[in-house]
Design a protein around this motif. Structure first.
Motif, short mmCIF file in Angstrom:
data_model
loop_
_atom_site.label_atom_id
_atom_site.label_comp_id
_atom_site.label_asym_id
_atom_site.label_seq_id
_atom_site.Cartn_x
_atom_site.Cartn_y
_atom_site.Cartn_z
N ARG A 30 15.81 -33.27 -55.80
CA ARG A 30 15.74 -34.43 -54.91
C ARG A 30 16.86 -35.42 -55.21
NH1 ARG A 30 11.44 -39.21 -54.87
NH2 ARG A 30 12.03 -40.16 -52.90
N MET A 31 17.09 -35.68 -56.50
CA MET A 31 18.15 -36.61 -56.89
C MET A 31 19.52 -36.05 -56.50
SD MET A 31 19.07 -38.26 -60.60
CE MET A 31 17.62 -39.30 -60.69
N THR A 32 19.69 -34.75 -56.65
CA THR A 32 20.94 -34.11 -56.26
C THR A 32 21.18 -34.29 -54.76
OG1 THR A 32 20.68 -32.48 -58.03
CG2 THR A 32 22.21 -31.92 -56.27
N ALA A 33 20.14 -34.08 -53.97
CA ALA A 33 20.25 -34.24 -52.52
C ALA A 33 20.54 -35.69 -52.15
CB ALA A 33 18.98 -33.77 -51.84
N GLU A 34 19.89 -36.63 -52.82
CA GLU A 34 20.15 -38.05 -52.55
C GLU A 34 21.60 -38.40 -52.88
OE1 GLU A 34 17.32 -40.32 -54.79
OE2 GLU A 34 15.65 -39.78 -53.47
N GLY A 35 22.13 -37.83 -53.95
CA GLY A 35 23.52 -38.07 -54.32
C GLY A 35 24.47 -37.57 -53.25
N ARG A 36 24.19 -36.40 -52.72
CA ARG A 36 25.03 -35.86 -51.65
C ARG A 36 24.94 -36.74 -50.40
NH1 ARG A 36 23.05 -29.87 -52.58
NH2 ARG A 36 24.39 -29.32 -54.33
N ALA A 37 23.75 -37.24 -50.12
CA ALA A 37 23.57 -38.11 -48.95
C ALA A 37 24.35 -39.42 -49.13
CB ALA A 37 22.09 -38.39 -48.73
N ASP A 38 24.32 -39.97 -50.33
CA ASP A 38 25.07 -41.21 -50.60
C ASP A 38 26.57 -40.97 -50.42
OD1 ASP A 38 22.78 -42.64 -51.12
OD2 ASP A 38 22.96 -42.53 -53.30
N GLN A 39 27.04 -39.82 -50.87
CA GLN A 39 28.45 -39.50 -50.71
C GLN A 39 28.81 -39.38 -49.23
OE1 GLN A 39 30.21 -36.48 -53.42
NE2 GLN A 39 28.16 -36.44 -54.30
N ALA A 40 27.92 -38.77 -48.47
CA ALA A 40 28.16 -38.62 -47.03
C ALA A 40 28.20 -39.98 -46.34
CB ALA A 40 27.08 -37.74 -46.41
N LYS A 41 27.31 -40.89 -46.75
CA LYS A 41 27.33 -42.24 -46.17
C LYS A 41 28.63 -42.96 -46.49
CE LYS A 41 23.29 -43.65 -47.75
NZ LYS A 41 22.15 -44.53 -48.04
N GLY A 42 29.10 -42.80 -47.72
CA GLY A 42 30.36 -43.42 -48.10
C GLY A 42 31.54 -42.85 -47.32
N SER A 43 31.52 -41.55 -47.11
CA SER A 43 32.58 -40.91 -46.33
C SER A 43 32.53 -41.35 -44.87
CB SER A 43 32.45 -39.39 -46.41
OG SER A 43 32.69 -38.95 -47.73
N ALA A 44 31.33 -41.48 -44.34
CA ALA A 44 31.18 -41.93 -42.96
C ALA A 44 31.67 -43.37 -42.80
CB ALA A 44 29.73 -41.82 -42.52
N ARG A 45 31.36 -44.22 -43.77
CA ARG A 45 31.82 -45.61 -43.73
C ARG A 45 33.34 -45.65 -43.77
NH1 ARG A 45 29.34 -50.63 -45.82
NH2 ARG A 45 27.66 -49.32 -46.55
N GLN A 46 33.93 -44.82 -44.61
CA GLN A 46 35.38 -44.78 -44.71
C GLN A 46 36.00 -44.27 -43.41
OE1 GLN A 46 36.78 -42.69 -48.14
NE2 GLN A 46 38.90 -43.17 -47.74
N ALA A 47 35.43 -43.25 -42.82
CA ALA A 47 35.95 -42.71 -41.56
C ALA A 47 35.86 -43.76 -40.46
CB ALA A 47 35.18 -41.46 -41.17
N LYS A 48 34.77 -44.50 -40.43
CA LYS A 48 34.61 -45.56 -39.43
C LYS A 48 35.71 -46.60 -39.58
CE LYS A 48 31.93 -49.13 -39.91
NZ LYS A 48 30.83 -50.03 -40.17
#
Length: 57
Positions: A30-48
């Motif tokens: 679960r923690m591993t998945a949350e970490g990947r999700a946080d990275q995806a949010k950061g990447s999305a923010r950067q792309a925006k």
């Protein structure tokens, strides 16, 4: 990209990477998945922000 948003995106990606690494080390899927999700949010923010910058110039 504004400095504040750039910092937030970078911090979110780092937080996610750390969370993913700790999750893997302790075997917590679960923690591993949350970490990947946080990275995806950061990447999305950067792309925006990159998109906003492209239209400003």
């Amino acid at each position: 990209m504004s400095g504040t948003e750039k910092s937030k995106a970078h911090a979110e990606k780092l937080k996610g990477k750390a969370k993913e690494t700790v999750g893997r080390a302790v075997g917590n899927d679960r923690m591993t998945a949350e970490g990947r999700a946080d990275q995806a949010k950061g990447s999305a923010r950067q792309a925006k922000e990159d998109t906003k910058d492209a239209f400003r110039h």
